[in-house]
Design an enzyme around this catalytic site. Structure first.
Site, PDB file in Angstrom:
ATOM      1  N   ASP A 142      49.736   1.660  43.317  1.00  0.00           N
ATOM      2  CA  ASP A 142      50.398   2.865  42.947  1.00  0.00           C
ATOM      3  C   ASP A 142      49.757   4.035  43.558  1.00  0.00           C
ATOM      4  O   ASP A 142      49.479   5.084  42.551  1.00  0.00           O
ATOM      5  CB  ASP A 142      50.587   2.827  41.381  1.00  0.00           C
ATOM      6  CG  ASP A 142      51.102   1.808  40.883  1.00  0.00           C
ATOM      7  OD1 ASP A 142      52.275   0.951  41.432  1.00  0.00           O
ATOM      8  OD2 ASP A 142      50.830   1.159  39.938  1.00  0.00           O
TER       9      ASP A 142
ATOM     10  N   GLU B  75      61.842   3.029  39.675  1.00  0.00           N
ATOM     11  CA  GLU B  75      60.476   3.565  39.333  1.00  0.00           C
ATOM     12  C   GLU B  75      59.974   4.437  40.258  1.00  0.00           C
ATOM     13  O   GLU B  75      60.451   4.761  41.331  1.00  0.00           O
ATOM     14  CB  GLU B  75      59.348   2.477  38.738  1.00  0.00           C
ATOM     15  CG  GLU B  75      59.294   1.494  40.116  1.00  0.00           C
ATOM     16  CD  GLU B  75      58.741   0.110  39.544  1.00  0.00           C
ATOM     17  OE1 GLU B  75      58.795  -0.269  38.362  1.00  0.00           O
ATOM     18  OE2 GLU B  75      58.272  -0.562  40.503  1.00  0.00           O
TER      19      GLU B  75
HETATM   20  C1  6LW Z   1      53.948   0.709  38.057  1.00  0.00           C
HETATM   21  C2  6LW Z   1      55.419   0.478  38.524  1.00  0.00           C
HETATM   22  C3  6LW Z   1      55.063  -0.466  39.554  1.00  0.00           C
HETATM   23  O1  6LW Z   1      53.793   1.809  37.071  1.00  0.00           O
HETATM   24  O2  6LW Z   1      54.054  -1.155  38.894  1.00  0.00           O
HETATM   25  O3  6LW Z   1      54.863  -0.853  41.829  1.00  0.00           O
HETATM   26  C4  6LW Z   1      53.530  -0.564  37.896  1.00  0.00           C
HETATM   27  N1  6LW Z   1      55.272  -0.422  40.762  1.00  0.00           N
HETATM   28  O4  6LW Z   1      55.826   1.607  39.258  1.00  0.00           O
HETATM   29  C5  6LW Z   1      52.148  -0.893  37.433  1.00  0.00           C
HETATM   30  O5  6LW Z   1      51.307  -0.769  38.598  1.00  0.00           O
END
Ligand code: 6LW
Length: 493
Positions: free
Chosen positions: A14, A174
């Site tokens: 991330d 996300e």
């Molecule tokens: C993070 C989310 C994700 O918060 O994995 O790749 C989660 N995306 O965005 C935890 O690393």
């Protein structure tokens, strides 16, 4: 500039990056590990040096209840008017907060909490106003990216939380960031889940609150159609313009263990792809895919070879070593040729504060060696993915060498040498598919175990394998680790 991905190797998921003057700063998630949120510096976006961690004090972060894969999720770093901000979620207590510093080499503030839920928070500054973005749901329970305005001194909400963008229909919307580049605002996300279907999308609008128009070329980055390619899961990341006007996307991806085996165990790593613009839309990588190497002759500079012989002499407790949930300094005595660990009753199967110093496995092929002197209940090396997935080679309190494989609900212990010794040198040879376990000086291996059983696909969760030196004993005996080395022939040529 020629470079190879990942530009930062091992479990650093991330990534978020910001520019401050001539330098760039990057942060990553750390889950249950402490200190939290490693902080890297670079002058060219390709070569990164860790300069510390944002979270160094227990008062900033309570990880007491954090199992593997809870704790600190995706952070964002931003620089505004001489101050750095790092915003993240502590998933274990379900709260978003930020900390700040005016000295990037110094300590960061105590946490400032924001009462907006969701994960992957980001900040967007405009003049003296600050906007807080995270994922979540609208009033009908539909997943989206949401935003509110906050007072940056206190974290107090100055507006209600409103949906900004619903993404492109992929699962798990996300990783949002809001930017203003030229006349447009851009809202970026990741969708598809942080596995093989991961992808990056964005939309633009002339107004910060939308409505946003989705980029016609979405997803602008994904490796989901590159079957058999080593680099997979490209997604979650941050766009940055460098000081020379080049544009980049710094993002996560993972290396799978074999062309035909869709498993990865090193965690998600930091990759970099060039970005180019057309008609106020931006495009990433090679036709929207992330590649293992780039040759960009228009950009000067070179990727430095990585230092791949790590020993007690060149490892730094401030940057390299990670601990479970807290760093209890009184348990560890770090020297240049020796580490003494005061054992604790907490073991590596559960919560609590095991006596354990962990370092990321950063290459698929690595040689790990360490001499252990101990009469603890157990003291040795663990190849650790999570509490239920780890391979441990240790000396027990009867002076026996034990190799233990723990995969889910199965844990098998093998006494491989019952010799009543209190000193032994262990060697573990890792290749992409296996770990081979040895005692130094003995040709025959003690055992061999598959890497895939420690992979994210088997263990689930978001972390990657750590090499742990640990000691368990209710009487707090001391285990002495010497002659430690973690080596890889040559990662970046
Ligand atoms: C993070 C989310 C994700 O918060 O994995 O790749 C989660 N995306 O965005 C935890 O690393």
């Amino acid at each position: 500039m020629k470079y190879q991905n990942p530009v930062v190797r091992g479990m650093y998921p991330d990534p978020s990056v910001c520019r401050a003057g001539d330098k760039y700063y990057m942060v990553c998630s750390t889950f249950q590990y402490f200190p939290g949120v490693p902080l890297f510096e670079s002058v060219d976006m390709v070569n990164w040096k860790q300069i510390g961690h944002c979270i160094t004090r227990k008062s900033q972060l309570d990880l007491e209840k954090a199992q593997t894969t809870t704790g600190v999720y995706a952070p964002t770093i931003r620089y505004h008017k001489g101050r750095f901000y790092m915003v993240t979620t502590n998933v274990s207590v379900d709260r978003n907060f930020y900390i700040y510093t005016d000295d990037i080499y110094g300590e960061w503030s105590e946490p400032v909490f924001v009462e907006q839920g969701g994960i992957d928070p980001s900040l967007y500054f405009e003049d003296d106003r600050c906007f807080f973005i995270s994922n979540g749901e609208d009033e009908n329970g539909v997943s989206c990216i949401r935003m509110c305005e906050i007072e940056i001194e206190t974290g107090r909400k100055l507006s209600e939380t409103k949906p900004l963008w619903y993404g492109t229909g992929g699962r798990y919307i996300e990783a949002p960031h809001l930017y203003k580049f030229g006349k447009y605002y851009y809202i970026l996300d990741a969708e598809g889940g942080t596995e093989y279907g991961h992808m990056v999308n964005y939309a633009r609008s002339e107004s910060m609150w939308g409505p946003f128009e989705s980029c016609p070329e979405n997803p602008v980055l994904t490796n989901r159609n590159l079957g058999g390619y080593q680099l997979q899961g490209a997604g979650h990341g941050d766009v940055v313009e460098d000081k020379n006007g080049n544009w980049w996307f710094m993002h996560l991806a993972f290396r799978q263990i074999d062309r035909w085996q869709p498993f990865h165990h090193l965690g998600r790593e930091v990759c970099l792809v060039p970005v180019h613009w057309k008609d106020d839309w931006f495009y990433m990588g090679e036709d929207g895919t992330a590649r293992l190497s780039y040759d960009l002759p228009q950009i000067p500079g070179k990727q430095e070879p990585l230092d791949f012989c790590k020993t007690f002499a060149n490892l730094d407790v401030k940057t390299d070593w990670c601990f479970f949930r807290d760093y209890q300094a009184e348990k560890y005595e770090f020297g240049t040729d020796c580490l003494k660990i005061k054992a604790s009753a907490d073991d590596i199967f559960g919560l609590g504060y095991p006596s354990c110093a962990a370092i990321r496995q950063s290459e698929l092929e690595m040689d790990i060696a360490c001499q252990i002197e101990s009469r603890c209940k157990e003291a040795g090396i663990s190849i650790f993915m999570d509490e239920k997935h780890h391979y441990d080679l240790f000396l027990n309190d009867a002076g026996e060498v034990v190799l233990r494989y723990t995969i889910g609900c199965v844990s098998k212990e093998m006494v491989t040498r019952s010799v009543n010794i209190d000193k032994v040198k262990f060697c573990i040879k890792a290749d992409a598919l296996h770990y081979h376990f040895f005692i130094e000086g003995m040709e025959e291996e003690l055992g061999c175990a598959d890497t895939k059983y420690l992979s994210s696909e088997v263990a689930m969760g978001f972390t990657g394998v750590m090499v742990c030196l640990y000691a368990v004993d209710a009487d707090e005996k001391i285990a002495v680790f010497t002659d430690f080395s973690l080596t890889h022939e040559e990662a970046v040529k």
